[in-house]
Design an enzyme around this catalytic site. Structure first.
Site, PDB file in Angstrom:
ATOM      1  N   CYS A 147       0.814  -1.227   0.000  1.00 43.73           N
ATOM      2  CA  CYS A 147       0.000   0.000   0.000  1.00 43.73           C
ATOM      3  C   CYS A 147       0.846   1.274   0.000  1.00 43.73           C
ATOM      4  O   CYS A 147       0.362   2.340  -0.367  1.00 43.73           O
ATOM      5  CB  CYS A 147      -0.958   0.010   1.180  1.00 43.73           C
ATOM      6  SG  CYS A 147      -2.090  -1.377   1.148  1.00 43.73           S
ATOM      7  N   HIS A 175      -3.504   7.305   1.905  1.00 43.71           N
ATOM      8  CA  HIS A 175      -3.887   5.953   1.497  1.00 43.71           C
ATOM      9  C   HIS A 175      -5.293   5.686   2.022  1.00 43.71           C
ATOM     10  O   HIS A 175      -5.614   5.986   3.174  1.00 43.71           O
ATOM     11  CB  HIS A 175      -2.897   4.949   2.077  1.00 43.71           C
ATOM     12  CG  HIS A 175      -3.313   3.530   1.874  1.00 43.71           C
ATOM     13  ND1 HIS A 175      -3.733   3.050   0.649  1.00 43.71           N
ATOM     14  CD2 HIS A 175      -3.387   2.488   2.732  1.00 43.71           C
ATOM     15  CE1 HIS A 175      -4.034   1.779   0.772  1.00 43.71           C
ATOM     16  NE2 HIS A 175      -3.853   1.406   2.024  1.00 43.71           N
ATOM     17  N   ASN A 217     -10.072  -0.041  -0.579  1.00 52.59           N
ATOM     18  CA  ASN A 217      -8.611  -0.003  -0.486  1.00 52.59           C
ATOM     19  C   ASN A 217      -8.028  -0.599  -1.767  1.00 52.59           C
ATOM     20  O   ASN A 217      -8.148  -1.796  -2.006  1.00 52.59           O
ATOM     21  CB  ASN A 217      -8.173  -0.799   0.750  1.00 52.59           C
ATOM     22  CG  ASN A 217      -6.663  -0.787   0.952  1.00 52.59           C
ATOM     23  OD1 ASN A 217      -5.919  -0.403   0.070  1.00 52.59           O
ATOM     24  ND2 ASN A 217      -6.241  -1.216   2.130  1.00 52.59           N
TER      25      ASN A 217
HETATM   26  O1  UT7 Z   1      -3.924  -1.161   3.469  1.00 55.73           O
HETATM   27  C1  UT7 Z   1      -3.095  -1.539   4.517  1.00 55.73           C
HETATM   28  C2  UT7 Z   1      -3.587  -1.030   5.757  1.00 55.73           C
HETATM   29  N1  UT7 Z   1      -4.768  -1.774   6.169  1.00 55.73           N
HETATM   30  C3  UT7 Z   1      -5.496  -1.241   7.104  1.00 55.73           C
HETATM   31  O2  UT7 Z   1      -5.195  -0.149   7.486  1.00 55.73           O
HETATM   32  C4  UT7 Z   1      -6.639  -2.003   7.706  1.00 55.73           C
HETATM   33  C5  UT7 Z   1      -6.697  -1.669   9.158  1.00 55.73           C
HETATM   34  N2  UT7 Z   1      -7.764  -2.319   9.884  1.00 55.73           N
HETATM   35  C6  UT7 Z   1      -9.066  -2.018   9.736  1.00 55.73           C
HETATM   36  O3  UT7 Z   1      -9.423  -1.222   8.898  1.00 55.73           O
HETATM   37  C7  UT7 Z   1     -10.061  -2.635  10.693  1.00 55.73           C
HETATM   38  O4  UT7 Z   1      -9.363  -3.276  11.735  1.00 55.73           O
HETATM   39  C8  UT7 Z   1     -11.023  -3.624  10.005  1.00 55.73           C
HETATM   40  C9  UT7 Z   1     -11.997  -2.867   9.129  1.00 55.73           C
HETATM   41  C10 UT7 Z   1     -10.228  -4.607   9.176  1.00 55.73           C
HETATM   42  C11 UT7 Z   1     -11.826  -4.400  11.052  1.00 55.73           C
HETATM   43  O5  UT7 Z   1     -12.503  -3.512  11.920  1.00 55.73           O
HETATM   44  P1  UT7 Z   1     -12.488  -3.747  13.500  1.00 55.73           P
HETATM   45  O6  UT7 Z   1     -13.361  -2.727  14.081  1.00 55.73           O
HETATM   46  O7  UT7 Z   1     -11.035  -3.780  13.909  1.00 55.73           O
HETATM   47  O8  UT7 Z   1     -13.191  -5.158  13.639  1.00 55.73           O
HETATM   48  P2  UT7 Z   1     -12.619  -6.543  14.177  1.00 55.73           P
HETATM   49  O9  UT7 Z   1     -11.636  -7.112  13.192  1.00 55.73           O
HETATM   50  O10 UT7 Z   1     -12.160  -6.370  15.560  1.00 55.73           O
HETATM   51  O11 UT7 Z   1     -13.940  -7.420  14.135  1.00 55.73           O
HETATM   52  C12 UT7 Z   1     -15.077  -7.107  14.928  1.00 55.73           C
HETATM   53  C13 UT7 Z   1     -16.173  -8.102  14.639  1.00 55.73           C
HETATM   54  C14 UT7 Z   1     -15.726  -9.556  14.746  1.00 55.73           C
HETATM   55  O12 UT7 Z   1     -16.770 -10.287  15.334  1.00 55.73           O
HETATM   56  P3  UT7 Z   1     -16.722 -10.700  16.896  1.00 55.73           P
HETATM   57  O13 UT7 Z   1     -15.466 -11.523  17.039  1.00 55.73           O
HETATM   58  O14 UT7 Z   1     -16.656  -9.402  17.642  1.00 55.73           O
HETATM   59  O15 UT7 Z   1     -17.984 -11.461  17.088  1.00 55.73           O
HETATM   60  C15 UT7 Z   1     -15.562  -9.968  13.307  1.00 55.73           C
HETATM   61  O16 UT7 Z   1     -15.775 -11.373  13.127  1.00 55.73           O
HETATM   62  O17 UT7 Z   1     -16.665  -7.927  13.303  1.00 55.73           O
HETATM   63  C16 UT7 Z   1     -16.675  -9.209  12.642  1.00 55.73           C
HETATM   64  N3  UT7 Z   1     -16.441  -8.987  11.228  1.00 55.73           N
HETATM   65  C17 UT7 Z   1     -17.416  -8.777  10.331  1.00 55.73           C
HETATM   66  N4  UT7 Z   1     -18.749  -8.718  10.456  1.00 55.73           N
HETATM   67  C18 UT7 Z   1     -19.466  -8.464   9.342  1.00 55.73           C
HETATM   68  C19 UT7 Z   1     -15.239  -8.940  10.580  1.00 55.73           C
HETATM   69  N5  UT7 Z   1     -15.442  -8.687   9.267  1.00 55.73           N
HETATM   70  C20 UT7 Z   1     -16.774  -8.585   9.087  1.00 55.73           C
HETATM   71  C21 UT7 Z   1     -17.588  -8.336   7.961  1.00 55.73           C
HETATM   72  N6  UT7 Z   1     -18.933  -8.282   8.150  1.00 55.73           N
HETATM   73  N7  UT7 Z   1     -17.071  -8.117   6.742  1.00 55.73           N
END
Ligand code: UT7
Length: 322
Positions: A113, A249, A279
């Site tokens: 990225c 980004h 992204n």
């Molecule tokens: O390009 C390189 C740089 N990349 C980034 O900067 C990405 C950085 N990270 C992020 O943008 C965020 O961490 C994410 C968008 C990837 C995830 O958001 P989050 O608020 O950190 O969520 P999480 O991974 O902690 O997941 C929370 C919940 C989980 O469920 P439980 O365990 O709380 O029951 C996941 O299973 O959301 C669930 N979940 C989803 N639910 C519906 C994860 N993906 C999805 C989805 N739809 N697509």
């Protein structure tokens, strides 16, 4: 003094645009979750005839037209990608061929990225060193081809596309002149395992799929981006108050908000396209830049800061007088 001045921008997106609702038909997710956690509403997905090289060439053509430059005047192509058409030859040489350029320097840069920032610094250095005069710097990706479409935690986040700039050696006033004023790059390989692809030519012999520990990447992103942006401004003798536009980004709208807050920068100075493109890795900064140039937000004379962070980790920023 001689500086590398951006004289044209361009971009290209695959024809197919996919909404969150359409994704939710095949993936266990919802429009509500994706918008709330990421700000993403749409992404473009490449069709069989659309590749990193074809998208890159289309973006390059648009940038050449905007700069009023013909392809044969280009003496350097630096293409940032993590999704090349083939392991080799480089996608830069494929773009070169598609543009009808018989001889120039052409190579790919791999910093995921942050690739476009790495490519800008390479082109800027070569231009100031006198080894290139007029370059195409391209970020182009087809991440849809390396996504695990059964992993909802990653597949909803990415899209395909390309952005390009023409960047040329020009005489520039030391104090107020146009051009790349400062760049800063970093990498820290201790974090390889937080964001990676689980395959490759020298390990599995396969292309592999994207794996990410999103929450940890998020935490590092906000800190690293704010720090490198301040470092780059300081190197240019400028401060946050001098910024007209930040072109970041586009990974997550919450990262953009948190970084702006940390810097004390108004949200109205941040170009946001993550809602429309998701992204697109190395393509995201030049895609957002072209969007803001074409809709008239970024004008000649503006101080624009580009910044990105990605797998590796790698991160970087560039301060540019437009
Ligand atoms: O390009 C390189 C740089 N990349 C980034 O900067 C990405 C950085 N990270 C992020 O943008 C965020 O961490 C994410 C968008 C990837 C995830 O958001 P989050 O608020 O950190 O969520 P999480 O991974 O902690 O997941 C929370 C919940 C989980 O469920 P439980 O365990 O709380 O029951 C996941 O299973 O959301 C669930 N979940 C989803 N639910 C519906 C994860 N993906 C999805 C989805 N739809 N697509």
């Amino acid at each position: 003094m001689i500086r590398a001045v951006i004289t044209g921008t361009g971009s290209a997106l695959p024809a197919r645009r996919v909404s969150n609702a359409e994704l939710a038909e095949t993936v266990d997710t919802s429009d509500e979750w994706i918008v709330e956690r990421t700000g993403i509403r749409f992404r473009h997905i490449a069709g069989p005839e659309e590749t990193t090289a074809t998208l890159g060439a289309d973006a390059a053509k648009a940038a050449l037209a905007a700069a009023g430059v013909v392809a044969r005047d280009i003496d350097l192509i630096v293409l940032a990608t993590a999704t090349p058409d083939q392991t080799f030859p480089s996608s830069a040489t494929k773009v070169q061929h598609l543009l009808g350029i018989d001889d120039c320097v052409a190579f790919d840069v791999a910093a995921v990225c942050s690739g476009f920032l790495y490519a800008v610094q390479v082109a800027d250095s070569m231009i100031r060193a006198g080894s290139a005069r007029r370059a195409l710097v391209i970020g182009s990706e087809t991440f849809s081809r390396i996504l695990d479409w059964e992993d909802r935690a990653t597949c909803v986040l990415f899209g395909d596309g390309a952005g390009a700039i023409v960047i040329e050696a020009q005489e520039s006033d030391v104090q107020h002149g146009r051009g790349v004023l400062a760049t800063r790059l970093h990498a820290d390989g201790r974090h390889n395992e937080l964001l990676y692809v689980d395959g490759g030519p020298s390990t599995t012999g396969t292309v592999g799929k994207v794996r990410m520990r999103g929450r940890e990447v998020f935490r590092h992103a906000v800190v690293n981006l704010a720090t490198v942006l301040e470092e780059t401004l300081a190197a240019a003798g400028l401060s946050v108050a001098d910024i007209d536009w930040v072109v970041p980004h586009q990974a997550n709208a919450r990262i953009l908000d948190a970084t702006a807050r940390k810097l004390g920068l108004g949200a109205d100075k941040v170009v946001v396209t993550v809602d429309q493109h998701a992204n697109t890795s190395a393509a995201s900064v030049p895609l957002a830049l072209d969007t803001a140039v074409r809709d008239g937000r970024i004008e000649q004379g503006d101080l624009v800061v580009l910044e990105a962070m990605g797998g590796g980790f790698t991160w970087g920023a560039a301060a540019v007088r437009f």
